[in-house]
Scaffold this active site. Structure first.
Site, PDB file in Angstrom:
ATOM      1  N   ASN A 126      49.990  29.451  54.001  1.00  4.26           N
ATOM      2  CA  ASN A 126      49.416  29.832  55.429  1.00  4.26           C
ATOM      3  C   ASN A 126      49.755  28.898  56.225  1.00  4.26           C
ATOM      4  O   ASN A 126      50.410  27.812  55.766  1.00  4.26           O
ATOM      5  CB  ASN A 126      47.894  29.674  55.584  1.00  4.26           C
ATOM      6  CG  ASN A 126      47.394  30.841  54.653  1.00  4.26           C
ATOM      7  OD1 ASN A 126      47.258  30.808  52.967  1.00  4.26           O
ATOM      8  ND2 ASN A 126      46.775  31.859  55.251  1.00  4.26           N
ATOM      9  N   ARG A 179      40.810  28.759  48.549  1.00  5.09           N
ATOM     10  CA  ARG A 179      40.853  30.249  47.985  1.00  5.09           C
ATOM     11  C   ARG A 179      42.372  30.809  47.982  1.00  5.09           C
ATOM     12  O   ARG A 179      42.797  30.756  46.952  1.00  5.09           O
ATOM     13  CB  ARG A 179      39.756  31.149  48.862  1.00  5.09           C
ATOM     14  CG  ARG A 179      39.880  32.437  48.413  1.00  5.09           C
ATOM     15  CD  ARG A 179      40.799  33.455  48.363  1.00  5.09           C
ATOM     16  NE  ARG A 179      41.152  33.835  49.864  1.00  5.09           N
ATOM     17  CZ  ARG A 179      42.026  34.308  50.424  1.00  5.09           C
ATOM     18  NH1 ARG A 179      42.905  35.000  49.703  1.00  5.09           N
ATOM     19  NH2 ARG A 179      42.004  34.440  51.817  1.00  5.09           N
ATOM     20  N   CYS A 202      49.689  35.202  48.478  1.00  2.40           N
ATOM     21  CA  CYS A 202      48.834  36.357  47.865  1.00  2.40           C
ATOM     22  C   CYS A 202      49.451  36.699  46.330  1.00  2.40           C
ATOM     23  O   CYS A 202      50.740  36.987  46.676  1.00  2.40           O
ATOM     24  CB  CYS A 202      48.699  37.578  48.770  1.00  2.40           C
ATOM     25  SG  CYS A 202      47.832  39.075  47.872  1.00  2.40           S
TER      26      CYS A 202
HETATM   27  P1  HMG Z   1      39.925  47.216  38.750  1.00  5.50           P
HETATM   28  O1  HMG Z   1      40.570  47.070  37.473  1.00  5.50           O
HETATM   29  O2  HMG Z   1      40.287  48.466  39.237  1.00  5.50           O
HETATM   30  O3  HMG Z   1      38.249  47.308  38.603  1.00  5.50           O
HETATM   31  O4  HMG Z   1      40.119  46.114  39.702  1.00  5.50           O
HETATM   32  P2  HMG Z   1      37.309  47.843  37.806  1.00  5.50           P
HETATM   33  O5  HMG Z   1      35.982  48.451  38.538  1.00  5.50           O
HETATM   34  O6  HMG Z   1      37.895  49.187  36.894  1.00  5.50           O
HETATM   35  O7  HMG Z   1      37.019  46.819  36.758  1.00  5.50           O
HETATM   36  C1  HMG Z   1      37.759  46.195  35.693  1.00  5.50           C
HETATM   37  C2  HMG Z   1      37.322  45.152  34.877  1.00  5.50           C
HETATM   38  O8  HMG Z   1      37.152  44.073  36.024  1.00  5.50           O
HETATM   39  C3  HMG Z   1      35.863  45.363  34.476  1.00  5.50           C
HETATM   40  O9  HMG Z   1      35.881  44.432  33.316  1.00  5.50           O
HETATM   41  C4  HMG Z   1      35.069  44.712  35.553  1.00  5.50           C
HETATM   42  O10 HMG Z   1      33.698  44.405  35.278  1.00  5.50           O
HETATM   43  C5  HMG Z   1      35.646  43.644  36.192  1.00  5.50           C
HETATM   44  P3  HMG Z   1      36.121  44.785  31.740  1.00  5.50           P
HETATM   45  O11 HMG Z   1      35.078  46.195  31.713  1.00  5.50           O
HETATM   46  O12 HMG Z   1      37.443  45.172  31.724  1.00  5.50           O
HETATM   47  O13 HMG Z   1      35.633  43.740  30.993  1.00  5.50           O
HETATM   48  N1  HMG Z   1      35.364  43.421  37.438  1.00  5.50           N
HETATM   49  C6  HMG Z   1      34.752  42.140  37.777  1.00  5.50           C
HETATM   50  N2  HMG Z   1      34.585  41.096  37.304  1.00  5.50           N
HETATM   51  C7  HMG Z   1      34.294  40.076  38.318  1.00  5.50           C
HETATM   52  N3  HMG Z   1      33.937  39.893  39.353  1.00  5.50           N
HETATM   53  C8  HMG Z   1      34.335  41.300  39.864  1.00  5.50           C
HETATM   54  C9  HMG Z   1      34.768  42.561  39.181  1.00  5.50           C
HETATM   55  N4  HMG Z   1      35.231  43.828  39.814  1.00  5.50           N
HETATM   56  C10 HMG Z   1      35.405  44.204  38.545  1.00  5.50           C
HETATM   57  N5  HMG Z   1      34.113  41.348  41.491  1.00  5.50           N
HETATM   58  C11 HMG Z   1      39.407  44.805  41.706  1.00  5.50           C
HETATM   59  C12 HMG Z   1      39.414  46.036  41.011  1.00  5.50           C
HETATM   60  C13 HMG Z   1      39.111  44.717  43.094  1.00  5.50           C
HETATM   61  C14 HMG Z   1      38.139  44.115  40.825  1.00  5.50           C
HETATM   62  C15 HMG Z   1      40.645  43.917  41.307  1.00  5.50           C
HETATM   63  O14 HMG Z   1      41.930  44.670  41.603  1.00  5.50           O
HETATM   64  C16 HMG Z   1      40.607  42.597  41.785  1.00  5.50           C
HETATM   65  O15 HMG Z   1      39.904  41.673  41.445  1.00  5.50           O
HETATM   66  N6  HMG Z   1      41.619  42.210  42.717  1.00  5.50           N
HETATM   67  C17 HMG Z   1      41.661  40.897  43.715  1.00  5.50           C
HETATM   68  C18 HMG Z   1      42.967  40.751  43.961  1.00  5.50           C
HETATM   69  C19 HMG Z   1      43.098  39.197  44.777  1.00  5.50           C
HETATM   70  O16 HMG Z   1      41.865  38.566  44.493  1.00  5.50           O
HETATM   71  N7  HMG Z   1      43.848  39.115  45.504  1.00  5.50           N
HETATM   72  C20 HMG Z   1      44.201  38.073  46.418  1.00  5.50           C
HETATM   73  C21 HMG Z   1      43.331  37.908  47.612  1.00  5.50           C
HETATM   74  S1  HMG Z   1      43.907  38.866  48.805  1.00  5.50           S
HETATM   75  C22 HMG Z   1      44.684  37.955  49.773  1.00  5.50           C
HETATM   76  O17 HMG Z   1      45.284  36.836  49.287  1.00  5.50           O
HETATM   77  C23 HMG Z   1      44.997  38.340  51.153  1.00  5.50           C
HETATM   78  C24 HMG Z   1      44.450  37.723  52.105  1.00  5.50           C
HETATM   79  O18 HMG Z   1      44.628  36.381  52.186  1.00  5.50           O
HETATM   80  C25 HMG Z   1      44.843  37.920  53.950  1.00  5.50           C
HETATM   81  C26 HMG Z   1      46.308  38.043  54.085  1.00  5.50           C
HETATM   82  O19 HMG Z   1      46.913  37.039  53.448  1.00  5.50           O
HETATM   83  O20 HMG Z   1      46.734  39.052  54.374  1.00  5.50           O
HETATM   84  C27 HMG Z   1      42.900  37.731  52.132  1.00  5.50           C
HETATM   85 MG    MG Z   2      46.305  34.969  52.822  1.00  5.07          MG
END
Ligand code: HMG
Ligand code: MG
Length: 307
Positions: free
Chosen positions: A249, A15, A240
């Site tokens: 990581n 992931r 990220c």
């Molecule tokens: P948004 O654009 O604000 O959401 O995104 P929305 O609710 O307005 O939806 C926009 C569109 O996305 C819509 O589709 C929704 O249906 C779709 P459209 O009408 O435009 O066709 N949508 C989805 N589709 C599939 N699955 C879903 C989903 N939600 C909405 N779950 C949202 C908000 C949270 C979805 C977006 O910002 C997002 O997906 N962000 C993810 C970012 C991410 O994955 N970052 C990396 C992981 S975090 C990380 O790496 C840190 C970690 O490792 C810890 C560390 O290292 O500190 C965990």
């Molecule tokens: Mg991370």
């Protein structure tokens, strides 16, 4: 040194690693990669994310992957889940564990999930209880605990307060993220003690990115203070996409090498884990940075006295 008899590794390579790769890895290759981690004895693996495919196109095959893979007995496959749509998808795919995620700094939270911290907690208040009722285990991440790429210093009290809220919602463990690898050992000791004052040590894990080479030192500090759960990513793949400067990581092989060498059991077979790192490198298609991955296992060499 005060060391535990055992520690748990939570593998995030499929992931956290693959989300940040320029190359789209085909689903069948991801399956080969995850199978190799299972074969090495890893018991907890975050296999994908049910996030928006527009935000993280590399993991757009989450359904197909999660539906195809069945976790063997004793192994848990988890996935990130940011909202109700994510929960719906995770349930439909038959996963038994999800992880919600947010940051301790407003700007990174907004860059990552397009919401304020308060609004993110409101979303989680609506999805964590039904996820639990549906039988899922829910983990949680708090990112940027050691510092934020946009805001710099982060007050550990903010991170502790968020973690408490997430535990109260029903998350079984909070993984504290050094998202861009800023932590130093003294800071880690301070942060771990702050959390230990507030919650049992089993309730949190360390998720250290190794951007600046301090992940292992920070983990050692956590281990001596009583932390038992560590996130890692095989061959050091990862980062990220919404945290500029985030690198891989803590490499799982490097962590297992250190723990094995100190007699801390992990249940992981280092030789097979090195194999899994080689599979990761093949499917990703670029050299990966883990140190044990590059150096190989230590094997005593036979000495020939002949010239
Ligand atoms: P948004 O654009 O604000 O959401 O995104 P929305 O609710 O307005 O939806 C926009 C569109 O996305 C819509 O589709 C929704 O249906 C779709 P459209 O009408 O435009 O066709 N949508 C989805 N589709 C599939 N699955 C879903 C989903 N939600 C909405 N779950 C949202 C908000 C949270 C979805 C977006 O910002 C997002 O997906 N962000 C993810 C970012 C991410 O994955 N970052 C990396 C992981 S975090 C990380 O790496 C840190 C970690 O490792 C810890 C560390 O290292 O500190 C965990
Ligand atoms: Mg991370």
């Amino acid at each position: 040194m005060k060391l535990p008899a055992e520690a748990t590794i939570y593998e995030v390579g499929p992931r956290d690693g693959l989300q940040n790769e320029a190359r789209q890895v085909p689903t069948a290759e991801k399956i080969r990669f995850i199978d190799s981690l299972v074969a090495a004895g890893i018991r907890d693996i975050e296999i994908t994310s049910f996030v928006s495919p527009k935000w993280v196109p590399q993991l757009a095959d989450a359904e197909e992957l999660a539906r195809t893979m069945k976790a063997p007995e004793g192994v848990t496959f988890g996935a990130l889940c940011p909202n109700a749509r994510g929960l719906e998808r995770a349930l439909a795919a038959g996963l038994s564990e999800i992880a919600v995620f947010m940051s301790a700094s407003e700007t990174h939270n907004r860059m990552n999930v397009n919401k304020s911290i308060a609004d993110t907690i409101a979303v989680f208040s609506e999805i964590v209880p039904p996820a639990r009722e549906a039988g899922l285990r829910v983990r949680a991440y708090v990112s940027t605990v050691w510092g934020c790429p946009y805001e710099g210093d982060v007050d550990p009290k903010v991170a502790v307060d968020i973690a408490r809220r997430l535990v109260d919602l029903g998350c079984y463990q909070i993984s504290l993220g050094d998202t861009i690898g800023l932590g130093t050992p003294k800071q880690t000791a301070d942060i771990v003690r702050r959390f230990m004052d507030e919650m049992p040590v089993e309730q949190f894990a360390l998720h250290m990115h190794d951007t600046r080479g301090t992940a292992l030192a920070n983990i050692l500090v956590g281990l001596e203070l009583g932390v038992r759960d560590f996130d890692a990513s095989v061959a050091g793949v990862g980062g990220c996409p919404y945290a500029p400067g985030a690198a891989g990581n803590m490499a799982t092989e490097d962590l297992v090498f250190m723990l094995n060498g100190m007699g801390v059991a992990t249940g992981v077979d280092l030789d097979k884990l090195i194999e899994a790192g080689n599979v990761a490198e093949q499917v990703i298609g670029r050299p990966l940075p883990g140190k044990v991955h590059r150096a190989g296992p230590f094997r005593r060499r036979s000495v020939s006295h002949k010239r």
